[in-house]
Design a protein around this motif. Structure first.
Motif, PDB file in Angstrom:
ATOM      1  N   MET A   1       0.834  -1.201   0.000  1.00  0.00           N
ATOM      2  CA  MET A   1       0.000   0.000   0.000  1.00  0.00           C
ATOM      3  C   MET A   1       0.869   1.252   0.000  1.00  0.00           C
ATOM      4  SD  MET A   1      -3.195  -0.614   2.616  1.00  0.00           S
ATOM      5  CE  MET A   1      -2.154  -0.906   4.042  1.00  0.00           C
ATOM      6  N   LYS A   2       0.315   2.310  -0.570  1.00  0.00           N
ATOM      7  CA  LYS A   2       0.918   3.634  -0.471  1.00  0.00           C
ATOM      8  C   LYS A   2       0.173   4.376   0.639  1.00  0.00           C
ATOM      9  CE  LYS A   2       2.568   4.148  -5.236  1.00  0.00           C
ATOM     10  NZ  LYS A   2       2.238   2.786  -5.719  1.00  0.00           N
ATOM     11  N   ILE A   3       0.904   4.700   1.704  1.00  0.00           N
ATOM     12  CA  ILE A   3       0.286   5.240   2.925  1.00  0.00           C
ATOM     13  C   ILE A   3       0.781   6.658   3.174  1.00  0.00           C
ATOM     14  CG2 ILE A   3       0.055   4.961   5.424  1.00  0.00           C
ATOM     15  CD1 ILE A   3       0.532   1.943   4.996  1.00  0.00           C
ATOM     16  N   LEU A   4      -0.157   7.560   3.448  1.00  0.00           N
ATOM     17  CA  LEU A   4       0.169   8.929   3.847  1.00  0.00           C
ATOM     18  C   LEU A   4      -0.307   9.155   5.270  1.00  0.00           C
ATOM     19  CD1 LEU A   4       1.087  11.872   3.277  1.00  0.00           C
ATOM     20  CD2 LEU A   4      -1.205  12.272   2.314  1.00  0.00           C
ATOM     21  N   GLN A   5       0.603   9.566   6.141  1.00  0.00           N
ATOM     22  CA  GLN A   5       0.242   9.934   7.513  1.00  0.00           C
ATOM     23  C   GLN A   5       0.283  11.450   7.648  1.00  0.00           C
ATOM     24  OE1 GLN A   5       3.253   6.928   9.178  1.00  0.00           O
ATOM     25  NE2 GLN A   5       1.848   7.121  10.904  1.00  0.00           N
ATOM     26  N   LEU A   6      -0.806  12.025   8.141  1.00  0.00           N
ATOM     27  CA  LEU A   6      -0.874  13.464   8.397  1.00  0.00           C
ATOM     28  C   LEU A   6      -0.690  13.714   9.887  1.00  0.00           C
ATOM     29  CD1 LEU A   6      -3.883  14.608   6.155  1.00  0.00           C
ATOM     30  CD2 LEU A   6      -1.491  14.251   5.533  1.00  0.00           C
ATOM     31  N   CYS A   7       0.228  14.633  10.229  1.00  0.00           N
ATOM     32  CA  CYS A   7       0.585  14.876  11.633  1.00  0.00           C
ATOM     33  C   CYS A   7       0.600  16.372  11.927  1.00  0.00           C
ATOM     34  CB  CYS A   7       1.981  14.316  11.942  1.00  0.00           C
ATOM     35  SG  CYS A   7       2.283  12.646  11.342  1.00  0.00           S
ATOM     36  N   ASN A   8       0.165  16.751  13.131  1.00  0.00           N
ATOM     37  CA  ASN A   8       0.224  18.174  13.487  1.00  0.00           C
ATOM     38  C   ASN A   8       1.508  18.533  14.230  1.00  0.00           C
ATOM     39  OD1 ASN A   8      -0.419  16.936  15.917  1.00  0.00           O
ATOM     40  ND2 ASN A   8      -1.925  18.477  16.514  1.00  0.00           N
ATOM     41  N   LYS A   9       2.457  17.601  14.275  1.00  0.00           N
ATOM     42  CA  LYS A   9       3.829  17.913  14.685  1.00  0.00           C
ATOM     43  C   LYS A   9       4.738  16.832  14.123  1.00  0.00           C
ATOM     44  CE  LYS A   9       3.889  15.678  19.236  1.00  0.00           C
ATOM     45  NZ  LYS A   9       4.100  15.877  20.672  1.00  0.00           N
ATOM     46  N   VAL A  38       5.117  10.811   5.301  1.00  0.00           N
ATOM     47  CA  VAL A  38       4.636  11.590   6.447  1.00  0.00           C
ATOM     48  C   VAL A  38       4.610  13.065   6.060  1.00  0.00           C
ATOM     49  CG1 VAL A  38       5.149  12.366   8.798  1.00  0.00           C
ATOM     50  CG2 VAL A  38       5.423   9.951   8.201  1.00  0.00           C
ATOM     51  N   LEU A  39       3.429  13.689   6.165  1.00  0.00           N
ATOM     52  CA  LEU A  39       3.293  15.131   5.956  1.00  0.00           C
ATOM     53  C   LEU A  39       2.998  15.752   7.316  1.00  0.00           C
ATOM     54  CD1 LEU A  39       3.138  17.562   4.009  1.00  0.00           C
ATOM     55  CD2 LEU A  39       0.678  17.103   3.793  1.00  0.00           C
ATOM     56  N   ALA A  40       3.982  16.481   7.849  1.00  0.00           N
ATOM     57  CA  ALA A  40       3.892  16.959   9.229  1.00  0.00           C
ATOM     58  C   ALA A  40       4.001  18.471   9.313  1.00  0.00           C
ATOM     59  CB  ALA A  40       5.000  16.322  10.076  1.00  0.00           C
ATOM     60  N   MET A  41       3.221  19.040  10.217  1.00  0.00           N
ATOM     61  CA  MET A  41       3.365  20.461  10.538  1.00  0.00           C
ATOM     62  C   MET A  41       4.632  20.635  11.377  1.00  0.00           C
ATOM     63  SD  MET A  41      -0.532  21.540  11.508  1.00  0.00           S
ATOM     64  CE  MET A  41      -1.929  20.892  10.575  1.00  0.00           C
ATOM     65  N   VAL A  66       6.104  21.056   6.845  1.00  0.00           N
ATOM     66  CA  VAL A  66       5.500  22.332   6.464  1.00  0.00           C
ATOM     67  C   VAL A  66       5.579  23.279   7.658  1.00  0.00           C
ATOM     68  CG1 VAL A  66       3.435  23.484   5.620  1.00  0.00           C
ATOM     69  CG2 VAL A  66       3.918  21.124   4.925  1.00  0.00           C
ATOM     70  N   GLU A  67       6.160  24.449   7.445  1.00  0.00           N
ATOM     71  CA  GLU A  67       6.290  25.437   8.518  1.00  0.00           C
ATOM     72  C   GLU A  67       4.908  25.974   8.909  1.00  0.00           C
ATOM     73  OE1 GLU A  67       9.260  26.192  10.006  1.00  0.00           O
ATOM     74  OE2 GLU A  67      10.108  24.624   8.713  1.00  0.00           O
ATOM     75  N   VAL A  68       4.520  25.729  10.147  1.00  0.00           N
ATOM     76  CA  VAL A  68       3.227  26.180  10.676  1.00  0.00           C
ATOM     77  C   VAL A  68       3.478  26.807  12.046  1.00  0.00           C
ATOM     78  CG1 VAL A  68       0.943  25.454  11.479  1.00  0.00           C
ATOM     79  CG2 VAL A  68       1.936  24.393   9.439  1.00  0.00           C
ATOM     80  N   ASP A  95      -4.364  25.444   8.812  1.00  0.00           N
ATOM     81  CA  ASP A  95      -3.311  26.272   8.215  1.00  0.00           C
ATOM     82  C   ASP A  95      -3.355  26.187   6.687  1.00  0.00           C
ATOM     83  OD1 ASP A  95      -0.560  27.711   8.878  1.00  0.00           O
ATOM     84  OD2 ASP A  95      -0.179  26.295   7.238  1.00  0.00           O
ATOM     85  N   LYS A  96      -3.340  27.342   6.040  1.00  0.00           N
ATOM     86  CA  LYS A  96      -3.442  27.398   4.579  1.00  0.00           C
ATOM     87  C   LYS A  96      -2.216  26.783   3.902  1.00  0.00           C
ATOM     88  CE  LYS A  96      -6.472  31.448   4.396  1.00  0.00           C
ATOM     89  NZ  LYS A  96      -6.603  32.866   3.975  1.00  0.00           N
ATOM     90  N   ALA A  97      -1.035  27.036   4.449  1.00  0.00           N
ATOM     91  CA  ALA A  97       0.182  26.490   3.830  1.00  0.00           C
ATOM     92  C   ALA A  97       0.172  24.965   3.875  1.00  0.00           C
ATOM     93  CB  ALA A  97       1.422  27.039   4.537  1.00  0.00           C
ATOM     94  N   TYR A  98      -0.282  24.412   4.988  1.00  0.00           N
ATOM     95  CA  TYR A  98      -0.352  22.951   5.117  1.00  0.00           C
ATOM     96  C   TYR A  98      -1.382  22.396   4.134  1.00  0.00           C
ATOM     97  CZ  TYR A  98      -0.487  18.350   7.360  1.00  0.00           C
ATOM     98  OH  TYR A  98      -0.416  16.994   7.609  1.00  0.00           O
TER      99      TYR A  98
END
Length: 404
Positions: A1-9, A38-41, A66-68, A95-98
């Protein structure tokens, strides 16, 4: 599987429960042969340079940071209080940038699964729906409003009023996003049942935070017995209030009976006011330490005096894996299915806490029994790879059901 994890840190370094729970699962997915992104703030409070993440980890898991700002300010808090219905905790992570980075990533790459690491990623579900057909999993690290309800109950003065309002807003926020995901993945069965009571109708699979058993090896050659210790994020309100309760209600009475006893306190981001309040006799403040496992191995009795909070305390799992005798409140041990006096001693008031610690000091046989049972329990229940494998099997079933 192709897995994306979204994180707020950023889940590096893995020095708190949330980061550990996220990163161990990332590693588990990768070890099972899945492609993990992993796409993290990258917040000011938990800022990380991409170069600081070890190369061997980046070879297995792709990290996008992503800088938040997500900064807590008095102006932001007051503006949110009077001019918004959103909980301030959640508003800081919208956050718009995220969002823009997420859209670019979804347009560039097709994912099978997108896993939201915690409640405050749920506002991005509409963005995901607009740009991806991936299965969306909400991984509930806790029942968020419970933390603040419980904290409010033990907080005096005007602050209690604010925390009660915050808890109410967070509960409404949680309820708003119920069933907007495809599947629910609570970290504890108890949290899953609570979310069901709140209205969850989606399929769920409990997936506890696993640990890398190869990295947590009990070593007693440098053990200071007896000694007490606590380790955890010292900027987290439940840890702060629990520690202050323990020091005020229990510590001085323990010192009267055991004058040479020391209490070692370790953790990151301790505010100055807390450092001032913990200046008790024989309390050794360590601050953030380089090697948490060596520190834990060198001390005898772990105390977890939590009066609020929700979810599962990963530090308890690490303590169990390192063969520590643990005294915890019921809230501290919540969600781990521990047996009182077998793998842990449960103590919910000052007399019970003092008695439990004293018994572990005076009764080495009980101490040794708890330590052995703790290791056996973790090896049976919390090995990361089987946990990750069971979760991916759950995901595959629901992905297959979509295409059949």
């Amino acid at each position: 599987m192709k897995i994306l994890q979204l994180c707020n840190k950023v889940p590096w370094p893995p020095k708190d429960g949330g980061a550990i729970a996220t990163l161990t699962l990332s590693k588990g997915f990768a070890l099972l042969g899945h492609e993990v992104h992993v796409l993290a703030m990258n917040t000011k409070k938990h800022h990380v340079d991409l170069e600081d993440i070890p190369e061997n980890l980046k070879q297995r898991v792709t990290f996008d940071l992503v800088e938040v700002q997500a900064k807590i300010t008095m102006g932001g808090l007051l503006s949110n209080l009077f001019f918004s219905d959103l909980p301030y905790n959640a508003a800081r992570f919208i956050d718009k940038a995220y969002s823009r980075k997420l859209v670019r990533l979804l347009k560039k790459k097709q994912f099978d699964l997108i896993q939201l690491e915690g409640l405050y990623l749920c506002p991005y579900i509409p963005v995901i729906r607009s740009h991806s057909k991936a299965l969306i999993a909400y991984r509930a690290h806790n029942v968020e409003h419970e933390i603040w309800e419980r904290t409010a109950k033990v907080t005096p003065g005007f602050k209690r009023f604010y925390l009660q309002l915050l808890a109410k807003r967070i509960k409404q926020f949680e309820q708003h996003y119920l069933n907007s995901y495809d599947v629910l993945v609570p970290i504890t069965s108890r949290d899953g049942e609570k979310l069901d009571e709140m209205g969850n109708k989606k399929p769920r699979h409990t997936s506890q935070a696993g640990i890398d058993l190869g990295a947590l090896v009990p070593k007693a050659d440098n053990l200071e017995y007896p000694s007490l210790f606590h380790i955890g994020a010292l900027d987290w309100a439940p840890n702060q209030e629990g520690l202050l309760w323990f020091l005020d209600r229990c510590w001085l009475k323990l010192l009267q009976k055991y004058p040479g006893l020391k209490f070692y306190l370790a953790g990151r981001n301790a505010p100055e006011w807390l450092q001032t309040k913990i200046q008790y006799k024989n309390v050794v403040f360590m601050g953030e330490i380089e090697d948490a496992y060596s520190f834990m191995n060198s001390k005898a009795i772990m105390v977890v005096p939590l009066l609020s909070g929700s979810g599962m305390r990963v530090k308890i799992i690490e303590g169990l894996a390192l063969g520590k005798a643990i005294v915890s409140t019921s809230i501290g041990a919540e969600g781990i299915a521990l047996e009182d006096r077998k793998q842990v001693i449960i103590a919910d008031d000052e007399d019970q806490f003092i008695e439990a610690v004293g018994e572990l000091i005076d009764n080495r046989q009980l101490y040794d029994s708890l330590c052995k049972n703790a290791v056996d329990f973790v090896h049976e229940k919390f090995d990361n790879l089987p946990i990750a494998e069971a979760l991916t099997d759950f995901y595959k079933q629901h992905l297959h059901a979509r295409t059949s």
